[in-house]
Design a protein around this motif. Structure first.
Motif, mmCIF file in Angstrom:
data_model
loop_
_atom_site.group_PDB
_atom_site.id
_atom_site.type_symbol
_atom_site.label_atom_id
_atom_site.label_comp_id
_atom_site.label_asym_id
_atom_site.label_seq_id
_atom_site.Cartn_x
_atom_site.Cartn_y
_atom_site.Cartn_z
ATOM 1 N N ALA A 86 64.286 29.759 8.792
ATOM 2 C CA ALA A 86 65.342 28.715 8.696
ATOM 3 C C ALA A 86 66.071 29.612 7.197
ATOM 4 C CB ALA A 86 64.916 27.068 7.638
ATOM 5 N N PRO A 122 60.795 22.409 2.418
ATOM 6 C CA PRO A 122 59.454 22.428 2.873
ATOM 7 C C PRO A 122 58.027 22.315 2.290
ATOM 8 C CG PRO A 122 60.486 24.416 2.795
ATOM 9 C CD PRO A 122 61.527 23.518 2.455
ATOM 10 N N ALA A 163 65.285 20.009 13.884
ATOM 11 C CA ALA A 163 63.692 19.003 13.726
ATOM 12 C C ALA A 163 62.669 19.397 14.174
ATOM 13 C CB ALA A 163 64.020 18.201 12.561
ATOM 14 N N TYR A 180 61.558 22.748 15.268
ATOM 15 C CA TYR A 180 61.061 23.466 14.278
ATOM 16 C C TYR A 180 59.201 22.498 14.526
ATOM 17 C CZ TYR A 180 65.055 25.807 11.559
ATOM 18 O OH TYR A 180 65.480 26.223 11.698
ATOM 19 N N ASN A 235 67.486 17.252 10.093
ATOM 20 C CA ASN A 235 66.431 18.805 9.509
ATOM 21 C C ASN A 235 65.441 18.701 8.789
ATOM 22 O OD1 ASN A 235 66.573 21.777 10.362
ATOM 23 N ND2 ASN A 235 68.658 22.225 8.902
ATOM 24 N N SER A 236 65.088 17.632 8.569
ATOM 25 C CA SER A 236 64.067 18.076 7.088
ATOM 26 C C SER A 236 62.362 16.955 7.499
ATOM 27 C CB SER A 236 64.966 17.347 5.957
ATOM 28 O OG SER A 236 65.036 15.886 7.403
ATOM 29 N N GLY A 257 71.401 23.166 7.269
ATOM 30 C CA GLY A 257 71.461 23.992 8.535
ATOM 31 C C GLY A 257 72.292 25.003 8.031
ATOM 32 N N LEU A 298 67.476 24.145 5.681
ATOM 33 C CA LEU A 298 67.151 22.522 5.456
ATOM 34 C C LEU A 298 67.578 21.432 4.662
ATOM 35 C CD1 LEU A 298 63.082 23.857 6.242
ATOM 36 C CD2 LEU A 298 64.734 22.917 7.734
#
Length: 457
Positions: free
Chosen positions: A455, A142, A433, A436, A213-214, A328, A138
């Protein structure tokens, strides 16, 4: 951040600006010698509790690095502590909170790049299974709070951690909670560098959008698709950003050197130690007037170190670095160099990409860059089209460039196949992103725990 590397001649005193520009000039290579370097980071976590291991704990980061010795990696030490490793596939290094990076070797084609990434993944998973560690792909941690993360024993990071809060509110997040993937590419001449720099800088926000992707922070959605990209907007304005001067008439090696000279220092490296010079002037260092090393003059090695402390969206260090993308899964690590090699290493593709962006205003480019962290492909390009539309145009150009390169593997596959994950994103308009986030609000029931499996690297 890649490992510090020393070379013959690094101890020579810089006598003139020409010496500094010479670093960029020596980066020039004939087309036949152009190579591809790929760097990618991932978060390390304990499988038992999803926490981030410290350097010193049993089965932690120290043991992880040392375990790579079974695959031929040689440890690198600082103050007696292992902080990196070198091997045939490049170098392994640590980000400030233990994010784990492979800085890959400079390779001839993308098939080799993806094979290198695959070997690294297999080694990580084998060692991780023994140590109880997993790896997460990622762009932003997270769950972890900044204050709960461990710190790696690297001297330059101590200096940076102290300095970051003086110049921005999110610099410590950049250091401790982000992961990126980047591509390093060559140029043939100053004119070739200028064209590649301009094209890659103008399109860097598109790269950010495609690789967004965050979307999570501290267990919840953070309102961004690439929060990692947003963090760079409040890290340190003196050393980050879009560099509008790159599009000025007359831009070249000297202008980039002038920019780098205006970037405040972080450190000087002397006798195996990092000397805190945060906020001081490299110009003073050149003149022997650096307050923390009075009378000493900067060397060629100091200049190389200093160039590594500027963090614009595209950076030059004798080659060009594309720095805009979140980390990623493995397929997207292979896709990033495919995008930029397709655009920059084929003359027809480079011309077509330049035709797309050459009419864009600096204001429009900055607006696009500002929109992308939240909107990704729903942002608007400077010419008014959506980034989703732009993505399809750019991917078609890149695919053509890769096909014309004609670097096939043993069964006749073109390098253009590595663009497949990006085509899927461009056609659907939905980034990783956003996928998710859909899972978080749907199947995951508003809980973040499933991300550790979803992930996994």
């Amino acid at each position: 951040m890649s490992n510090r590397q020393e070379a013959l001649g690094d101890g020579a005193i810089i006598e003139s600006k020409a010496d500094m520009i010479g670093l960029f000039e020596r980066g020039e290579k004939p087309r036949s010698a152009w190579r591809i370097g790929t760097e990618h980071e991932k978060f390390v976590f304990r499988l038992a509790d999803h926490g981030q291991p410290s350097w010193e704990e049993p089965n932690g980061i120290r043991d992880l690095l040392m375990a790579f010795g079974r695959y031929g990696w040689e440890p690198v030490f600082e103050d007696g502590k292992v902080i990196a490793a070198t091997g045939a596939d490049g170098s392994l290094s640590l980000e400030p909170a233990g994010q784990f990076e492979l800085s890959g070797a400079m390779l001839e084609n993308l098939h080799q790049t993806c094979a290198e990434t695959g070997r690294h993944r297999e080694q990580c998973l084998a060692i991780g299974a023994e140590l109880g560690l997993g790896f997460l792909g990622l762009g932003f941690n997270p769950v972890a709070r900044r204050e709960d993360l461990p710190v790696m024993p690297k001297g330059r990071y101590t200096i940076m951690r102290q300095h970051m809060p003086r110049v921005g509110s999110l610099g410590l997040d950049m250091m401790l909670r982000t992961c990126t993937v980047q591509t390093n590419l060559d140029y043939g001449s100053e004119a070739d560098m200028v064209k590649k720099f301009r094209v890659s800088l103008a399109l860097q926000p598109l790269g950010t959008a495609l690789f967004a992707n965050s979307p999570f922070s501290e267990g919840r959605p953070n309102g961004f698709l690439s929060y990692r990209s947003h963090i760079w907007t409040d890290t340190d304005p003196a050393r980050t950003g879009m560099l509008p001067f790159v599009f000025d008439e007359g831009f070249g090696y000297e202008r980039y050197a002038d920019y780098a000279l205006d970037v405040p220092m972080y450190f000087a490296y002397r006798d195996g130690k990092y000397v805190d010079a945060a906020g001081l002037s490299f110009r003073d260092f050149l003149a022997g007037k650096l307050s923390v090393r009075p009378g000493e003059r900067a060397t060629y090695g100091d200049w190389k170190d200093h160039l590594s402390t500027a963090f614009p969206e595209v950076r030059m260090k004798g080659y060009l670095e594309m720095r805009g993308s979140d980390s990623g899964p493995q397929s997207r690590i292979c896709a990033l160099p495919a995008l930029w090699v397709g655009l920059l290493y084929d003359g027809t593709a480079l011309d077509a990409a330049w035709d797309l962006v050459k009419g864009w205003s600096i204001k429009g480019q900055q607006r696009m860059r500002d929109e992308v962290p939240r909107l990704a492909l729903k942002a608007t390009a400077p010419d008014g089209k959506s980034l989703q539309t732009l993505a399809k145009e750019v991917l078609a150009i890149a695919a053509g460039g890769l096909d014309r390169r004609a670097r096939e593997n043993g069964i006749g596959d073109s390098e253009a196949g590595f663009l497949a994950p990006l085509w899927e994103i461009a056609e659907s308009g939905k980034t990783l992103a956003e996928r998710y986030l859909d899972l978080f609000h749907g199947e995951w029931g508003g809980k973040i725990d499933p991300v550790w499996d979803a992930a996994r690297f």
